[in-house]
Design an enzyme around this catalytic site. Structure first.
Site, short mmCIF file in Angstrom:
data_model
loop_
_atom_site.label_atom_id
_atom_site.label_comp_id
_atom_site.label_asym_id
_atom_site.label_seq_id
_atom_site.Cartn_x
_atom_site.Cartn_y
_atom_site.Cartn_z
N LYS A 289 10.83 -9.55 -16.79
CA LYS A 289 10.38 -9.79 -15.50
C LYS A 289 9.53 -10.94 -15.67
O LYS A 289 9.50 -11.89 -14.74
CB LYS A 289 9.96 -8.41 -14.98
CG LYS A 289 9.70 -8.65 -13.74
CD LYS A 289 10.62 -8.83 -12.56
CE LYS A 289 10.16 -9.34 -11.17
NZ LYS A 289 11.31 -10.31 -10.60
N ARG B 209 4.76 0.86 -6.17
CA ARG B 209 4.63 -0.16 -5.31
C ARG B 209 3.68 -1.00 -5.55
O ARG B 209 3.47 -2.07 -4.93
CB ARG B 209 4.36 0.60 -3.94
CG ARG B 209 5.30 1.61 -3.28
CD ARG B 209 4.66 2.43 -2.32
NE ARG B 209 4.42 1.60 -1.04
CZ ARG B 209 5.59 1.57 -0.19
NH1 ARG B 209 6.53 2.11 -0.11
NH2 ARG B 209 5.10 1.10 1.09
N ASN C 238 -0.94 0.68 5.96
CA ASN C 238 -0.27 -0.15 5.34
C ASN C 238 0.10 -1.13 6.23
O ASN C 238 0.46 -0.75 7.19
CB ASN C 238 0.84 0.44 4.67
CG ASN C 238 1.84 -0.49 3.98
OD1 ASN C 238 1.56 -1.79 3.94
ND2 ASN C 238 3.11 0.08 3.33
N GLY C 239 0.04 -2.65 5.74
CA GLY C 239 0.42 -3.51 6.78
C GLY C 239 -0.52 -4.38 7.25
O GLY C 239 -1.71 -4.39 6.51
N HIS D 87 30.44 -37.52 -9.29
CA HIS D 87 29.84 -38.31 -10.66
C HIS D 87 30.02 -37.49 -12.00
O HIS D 87 29.53 -37.73 -13.01
CB HIS D 87 28.46 -38.72 -10.62
CG HIS D 87 28.19 -39.76 -9.38
ND1 HIS D 87 28.77 -40.85 -9.12
CD2 HIS D 87 27.67 -39.22 -8.01
CE1 HIS D 87 28.51 -41.43 -8.19
NE2 HIS D 87 27.54 -40.56 -7.35
N GLU E 66 22.19 -14.79 -14.17
CA GLU E 66 21.47 -13.95 -14.81
C GLU E 66 21.77 -12.59 -14.89
O GLU E 66 21.59 -11.80 -15.84
CB GLU E 66 20.24 -13.85 -14.04
CG GLU E 66 19.01 -14.79 -14.11
CD GLU E 66 17.94 -14.51 -13.05
OE1 GLU E 66 18.13 -14.37 -11.82
OE2 GLU E 66 16.64 -14.28 -13.75
N CYS F 223 0.74 -1.12 -0.04
CA CYS F 223 -0.01 -0.09 0.11
C CYS F 223 0.93 1.09 -0.24
O CYS F 223 1.98 1.14 0.39
CB CYS F 223 -1.03 -0.08 1.24
SG CYS F 223 -1.93 -1.45 1.50
N TRP G 172 -2.85 -2.40 -1.61
CA TRP G 172 -2.52 -3.85 -2.08
C TRP G 172 -3.23 -4.73 -1.20
O TRP G 172 -2.68 -4.67 0.09
CB TRP G 172 -1.00 -3.85 -2.08
CG TRP G 172 -0.34 -5.15 -2.08
CD1 TRP G 172 -0.06 -6.05 -1.30
CD2 TRP G 172 0.39 -5.64 -3.36
NE1 TRP G 172 0.60 -7.24 -1.98
CE2 TRP G 172 0.92 -6.83 -3.36
CE3 TRP G 172 0.46 -4.95 -4.80
CZ2 TRP G 172 1.65 -7.45 -4.28
CZ3 TRP G 172 1.17 -5.75 -5.74
CH2 TRP G 172 1.66 -6.76 -5.47
N GLU H 141 19.69 -22.15 -7.16
CA GLU H 141 19.17 -20.53 -6.97
C GLU H 141 20.51 -19.49 -7.14
O GLU H 141 20.56 -18.57 -8.17
CB GLU H 141 18.33 -20.30 -5.93
CG GLU H 141 17.71 -18.93 -5.77
CD GLU H 141 16.87 -18.37 -7.03
OE1 GLU H 141 16.69 -19.16 -7.80
OE2 GLU H 141 16.84 -17.03 -6.90
N LYS I 8 21.09 -16.82 -10.20
CA LYS I 8 21.24 -15.41 -9.58
C LYS I 8 22.43 -14.73 -10.46
O LYS I 8 22.56 -14.16 -10.92
CB LYS I 8 21.36 -15.22 -8.37
CG LYS I 8 20.68 -14.43 -7.68
CD LYS I 8 18.90 -14.29 -7.60
CE LYS I 8 18.28 -14.55 -8.83
NZ LYS I 8 16.72 -14.94 -8.58
#
Ligand code: AGP
Length: 611
Positions: free
Chosen positions: A606, A27, A100-101, A507, A491, A2, A74, A484, A488
């Protein structure tokens, strides 16, 4: 997340509020609204969807005034529609609140207020705040004191801005978690979620700290701590331009988003985890004990980073559910003739909710009768619309192409789901309670890593940035983190990197190891710790450069490794949320060192909405 703006001054407030909300659009939001106080009392205008919808309504209303508040929502509690859009009002319509929250104890508060005769008009947690203030004003308390007393009753993480139309000219803003800043102008003061909307009016900014609240009128701003003591803090002079302001001073969105992870993880478990009763509450997940009893297997469908989250999810859910869990790439699933029926639960994991490969797999599963749920970060995205249930990760919009906070919140969602499944299966309460306690500690532990390891990791990045290849190793829950970490780095730095299960190295990939190959390994205390240490000795024996992410104070690893990155200890299923953070920072600082475009790496989008 928010966006909040509040203004008191001499300007016409509507353009100030709308202009400010536009600066907060990045946001993410699903509805918006403003409240203006003028000769007609408090006037509230709200609209679902984009700000242009709100502007169209305002064109018809011709609102004016020099005191008010605005909000982009949001959604967390309640659907993203006009009725749930902020600002929210008390029964009299005079007390107005934006937020917000999450107010964690809103339910008992709401029940108490309803018993006392308050009428609630929305599904939000926010509305309780307006009624709590009203309750006190009715008893003869002045607005500001009513706010003070109300704040002491609220639990959770919130940023609040509150006004009372019958005491115009005073805004109260409170922070307990989400950011809130106060801009000090000439004959005007302005409050917002971040500095971006303030820069048009002032560069003198006070950042509120947790537990603090500010009382602002046209001339003055006073700040108080949680015990109502005056806080004296000189304003900071902000020299940022508008783009820097959106990144809150961070050089890149990716770095900002790495630093947002404590908040993002907290927002994902807050309001869903109740330690006293050891219960998990998901408001958008239709999965009852009866439904669960019919499920014979689970298939996870995802791509990229979300697929890695799915691999961690497999560990967590298999252990909790004791039924087979498969994890598929969206692009592979529907072309491999998967075995699906009414006893299959399919979990789509997608930050954007729009990834074509994941959605195609989910469609196929649905067509063949599977029950479908989604772990998603975007309310109302395509993947959520086709699902029977949704677990939203409350990460807030992720702008950097390289996913960071979306990943750690997906891991959080999987962990909560594993606790929920344990609950549905009637498993021991004490295990769930301990898990919840550890979960609650995770944001602090991420903060600890950021505080104590970031500079060290930046130095390591400089040391290893010119390597042409990297190998990432992990076992068990850390194998997906090895994948991951490698993704990263690839990318954003364009360095070739591979992730491998540490036990598999012998192996094949062991042939790559020489004095030029940095090997990033995760070796925290898990049941396979000794096995990982043996694998690392194999690397060392071949002169590989060992960078090891380990528990704090691990002397055995310190002796073996060229460089260590220490992280705090937690229970095994939650360790990936911590161990991934150093890999994100390492990738970021290597890419920065190499001068790459961190937020917009070449060839990547994205959201990949084509097959
Ligand atoms: C991660 O850094 C990437 N941007 C990418 O792998 C991403 O996770 C993948 O495209 C899936 O996206 P989704 O979560 O929005 O479905």
């Amino acid at each position: 997340m928010c966006g909040i703006i509040g203004y008191v001054g001499t300007r016409d407030v509507v353009p100030v509020l709308i202009g400010g909300l536009k600066k907060l659009e990045y946001r993410g939001y699903d509805s918006a609204g403003i409240a203006v106080v003028n000769g007609n009392g408090v006037e509230v205008v709200r609209a679902e969807g984009k700000l242009s919808n709100l502007e169209a309504k305002l064109d018809d209303r011709k609102l004016h005034g020099s005191f008010g508040m605005g909000h982009t929502r949001w959604a967390t509690h309640g659907k993203p529609n006009e009725n749930n859009a902020h600002p929210h009002r008390d029964c009299t319509g005079q007390v107005v609140v934006i937020h917000n929250g999450i107010i964690e104890n809103f339910l008992p508060l709401k029940q108490r207020l309803q018993k006392a005769g308050h009428e609630f008009k929305t599904e939000t947690d926010t509305e309780v705040v307006a009624h709590l203030i009203e309750e006190r004003i009715k008893g003869g308390t002045k607005f500001v004191d009513a706010v003070r007393q109300t704040l002491k009753e609220l639990e959770g993480h919130f940023a609040l801005v509150m006004i009372d139309g019958s005491e115009p000219g005073t805004i109260v803003a409170a922070k307990q978690g989400p950011p809130l800043v106060v801009g000090l102008g000439e004959n005007e003061n302005i409050i917002a979620s971040d500095v971006a909307p303030l820069l048009a009016y002032t560069r003198n900014i006070i950042y509120l700290e947790d537990g603090e609240y500010a009382i602002a009128d046209q001339q003055n701003v006073r700040v108080f701590d949680k015990n109502d003591n005056d806080v004296t803090r000189p304003p900071k002079k902000i020299l940022w331009d508008a783009v820097m302001a959106e990144k809150e001073g961070y050089r890149h969105y990716m770095l900002k988003e790495i630093h947002e992870q404590p908040r993002a993880v907290r927002d994902t478990f807050n309001g869903r985890m109740f330690e006293e009763s050891a219960q998990i509450y998901f408001n958008d997940l239709q999965l009852t004990a009866d439904d669960w009893a019919k499920i014979k297997k689970v298939q996870v469908i995802a791509c990229g980073t979300s697929w890695h989250a799915g691999l961690v999810g497999k560990f967590l859910l298999e252990d909790a559910a004791r039924i087979p869990i498969e994890v598929d790439y969206g692009s592979e699933y529907r072309y491999r003739n998967p075995i699906i029926d009414g006893s299959t639960l399919v979990i789509g994991v997608t930050q954007s909710g729009e990834t074509a490969d994941t959605i195609a797999g989910m469609q196929e599963a649905k067509r063949q009768g599977a029950k479908l749920i989604t772990i998603c970060n975007v309310i109302g995205a395509a993947a959520t619309r086709m699902s029977d249930g949704v677990i939203y990760t409350n990460a807030g919009p992720e702008i950097g192409v390289a996913s960071t906070k979306a990943f750690t919140t997906q891991l959080t969602a999987f962990y909560l789901l594993s606790l929920y499944i344990r609950e549905l299966r009637g498993e021991d309460v004490s295990v769930r309670k301990q898990g919840m306690h550890e979960m609650r500690m995770i944001p602090h532990r991420i903060e600890h890593i950021l505080k104590h390891q970031e500079q060290h990791i930046e130095r390591l990045a400089h040391k290893y940035a010119n390597s042409t290849d990297f190998l990432f190793l992990g076992r068990g829950v850390h194998y997906p983190i090895a994948l991951e970490g490698a993704l990263k780095l690839k990318e954003i730095s364009y360095i070739h990197a591979e992730g491998y299960p540490a036990g598999e190295m012998k192996h094949g990939p062991i042939a790559l190891i020489d004095e030029n190959l940095p090997v990033v390994a995760i070796a925290t205390k898990t049941p396979v710790y000794d096995k990982v240490v043996s694998n690392l000795q194999e690397v060392k024996a071949r002169d590989g450069k060992l960078i090891v992410i380990c528990d704090e104070g691990d002397e055995e690893i310190a002796k073996l490794a060229d460089d260590v990155i220490e992280i705090p200890h937690t229970i095994e299923p939650l360790q990936p949320i911590l161990s991934v953070v150093p890999t994100q920072l390492l990738a970021y600082y290597i890419a920065l060192r190499l001068g790459k475009d961190v937020d917009q790496p070449r060839n990547l989008a994205k959201s990949v909405t084509v097959e």
